[in-house]
Enzyme design. Structure first.
Site, PDB file in Angstrom:
ATOM      1  N   LYS A 175       0.827  -1.198   0.000  1.00  0.00           N
ATOM      2  CA  LYS A 175       0.000   0.000   0.000  1.00  0.00           C
ATOM      3  C   LYS A 175       0.869   1.258   0.000  1.00  0.00           C
ATOM      4  O   LYS A 175       1.911   1.302   0.642  1.00  0.00           O
ATOM      5  CB  LYS A 175      -0.926  -0.014   1.213  1.00  0.00           C
ATOM      6  CG  LYS A 175      -1.919  -1.169   1.170  1.00  0.00           C
ATOM      7  CD  LYS A 175      -2.804  -1.236   2.390  1.00  0.00           C
ATOM      8  CE  LYS A 175      -2.052  -1.616   3.630  1.00  0.00           C
ATOM      9  NZ  LYS A 175      -2.938  -1.927   4.772  1.00  0.00           N
ATOM     10  N   THR A 208      -9.661   8.587   7.402  1.00  0.00           N
ATOM     11  CA  THR A 208      -9.136   7.369   6.782  1.00  0.00           C
ATOM     12  C   THR A 208      -8.937   6.259   7.812  1.00  0.00           C
ATOM     13  O   THR A 208      -8.198   5.312   7.575  1.00  0.00           O
ATOM     14  CB  THR A 208      -7.795   7.651   6.086  1.00  0.00           C
ATOM     15  OG1 THR A 208      -6.876   8.223   7.036  1.00  0.00           O
ATOM     16  CG2 THR A 208      -7.975   8.604   4.909  1.00  0.00           C
ATOM     17  N   GLY A 210      -9.211   2.971   9.612  1.00  0.00           N
ATOM     18  CA  GLY A 210      -9.667   1.638   9.228  1.00  0.00           C
ATOM     19  C   GLY A 210      -9.465   1.286   7.771  1.00  0.00           C
ATOM     20  O   GLY A 210      -9.952   0.249   7.317  1.00  0.00           O
ATOM     21  N   THR A 211      -8.728   2.124   7.044  1.00  0.00           N
ATOM     22  CA  THR A 211      -8.539   1.861   5.618  1.00  0.00           C
ATOM     23  C   THR A 211      -7.879   0.515   5.366  1.00  0.00           C
ATOM     24  O   THR A 211      -8.298  -0.256   4.491  1.00  0.00           O
ATOM     25  CB  THR A 211      -7.678   2.982   4.994  1.00  0.00           C
ATOM     26  OG1 THR A 211      -8.298   4.242   5.268  1.00  0.00           O
ATOM     27  CG2 THR A 211      -7.564   2.803   3.501  1.00  0.00           C
ATOM     28  N   GLY A 212      -6.831   0.205   6.141  1.00  0.00           N
ATOM     29  CA  GLY A 212      -6.117  -1.050   5.932  1.00  0.00           C
ATOM     30  C   GLY A 212      -6.963  -2.266   6.254  1.00  0.00           C
ATOM     31  O   GLY A 212      -6.959  -3.252   5.495  1.00  0.00           O
ATOM     32  N   CYS A 213      -7.676  -2.211   7.370  1.00  0.00           N
ATOM     33  CA  CYS A 213      -8.572  -3.314   7.739  1.00  0.00           C
ATOM     34  C   CYS A 213      -9.614  -3.534   6.648  1.00  0.00           C
ATOM     35  O   CYS A 213      -9.895  -4.669   6.237  1.00  0.00           O
ATOM     36  CB  CYS A 213      -9.290  -3.005   9.051  1.00  0.00           C
ATOM     37  SG  CYS A 213      -8.237  -2.650  10.456  1.00  0.00           S
TER      38      CYS A 213
END
Length: 265
Positions: A175, A208, A210-213
């Protein structure tokens, strides 16, 4: 009867609803899958930060996972916040009892900066989780911790992705949100067959959380439904990009995405 892609999520809870298990369930549901969970820790959390972390006992974590796998089953398993070496070791053992695709999100630090994985557990993630990952989804700081390489640009993302493939991951979604500060964000899907670039406009927003989860769980939903890796990742990436653009602006800090936008189209 239509079969939903079954996703078992092994991760921590976020009381604010923006990340963790809560975001995972929303993302899997929005992407047309069925979400089940094994919670590793309860966090006291909102958009302003993580105010407490309370790990659950190892046997309880495993009992949740076993209850799901022995009855409902899973087409994909997504791991998020694990929190300690002991939990990493137990989750790795659980993964060995299933042939489901595994999406590993190596969660280390919360959006507000609170550490969610101690330094001594990073080696356990490197040695136990990465070789079990059908897809690994690190951001730049996580990739740096796992590889020892600097990830400051696209070439750095590529080098880290290749390194992580070399130590066992079958695919890596590197990412780029933390990389540079330009008006474009590039994520790189790295596999043994080559790379796929996912590029979009950087959204100027603090919402943003929680974007990765969300991205990892959306990928898991696609894999659970039988999509190819490239299609699952591409659809998940587009879903998250729009969820960021539609973020509702909740809270006084790093607010959540709009996880449900696909359901309101």
């Amino acid at each position: 009867m239509t079969s939903l892609g079954r996703v078992l999520i092994i991760a921590g809870s976020d009381s604010g609803g923006g990340a963790g298990i809560q975001a995972d369930i929303k993302a899997v549901t929005a992407m047309g899958g069925f979400a089940a969970t094994a919670i590793t820790a309860i966090t006291v959390q909102n958009t302003l930060g993580v105010h407490g972390v309370h790990p659950l006992p190892l046997d309880l974590i495993e009992a949740q996972a076993r209850a799901v796998l022995d009855d409902i089953g899973a087409d994909a398993i997504k791991t998020g916040m694990l929190g300690s070496t002991d939990v990493v070791e137990r989750v790795a053992a659980i993964l060995d009892t299933s042939d489901a695709a595994t999406v590993v999100d190596p969660v280390m630090i919360a959006k507000g900066g609170h550490p969610l994985l101690p330094d001594e557990a990073v080696q356990a993630v490197r040695s136990l989780m990465i070789p079990r990952a059908s897809l690994l989804t690190p951001n730049a700081p996580e990739a740096e911790a796992l590889t020892g390489l600097t990830v400051a640009d696209l070439d750095g993302q590529r080098r880290a992705g290749e390194f992580l493939l070399g130590i066992g991951a079958r695919a890596v979604l590197m990412k780029g949100g933390h990389v540079a500060t330009g008006d474009r964000v590039i994520d790189v899907l790295v596999t043994a067959d080559g790379e796929t670039l996912l590029e979009g406009e950087r959204v100027d927003t603090r919402h943003t959380h929680g974007t990765g989860c969300t991205l990892a769980s959306a990928c898991a939903a696609g894999l659970a439904k039988g999509l190819s890796l490239e299609i699952a990742v591409t659809e998940a990436w587009a879903y998250v990009a729009e969820a960021i653009r539609r973020a509702p602006g909740l809270g006084g800090g790093h607010g959540p995405l709009d996880h449900g936008w696909r359901l309101r189209r």
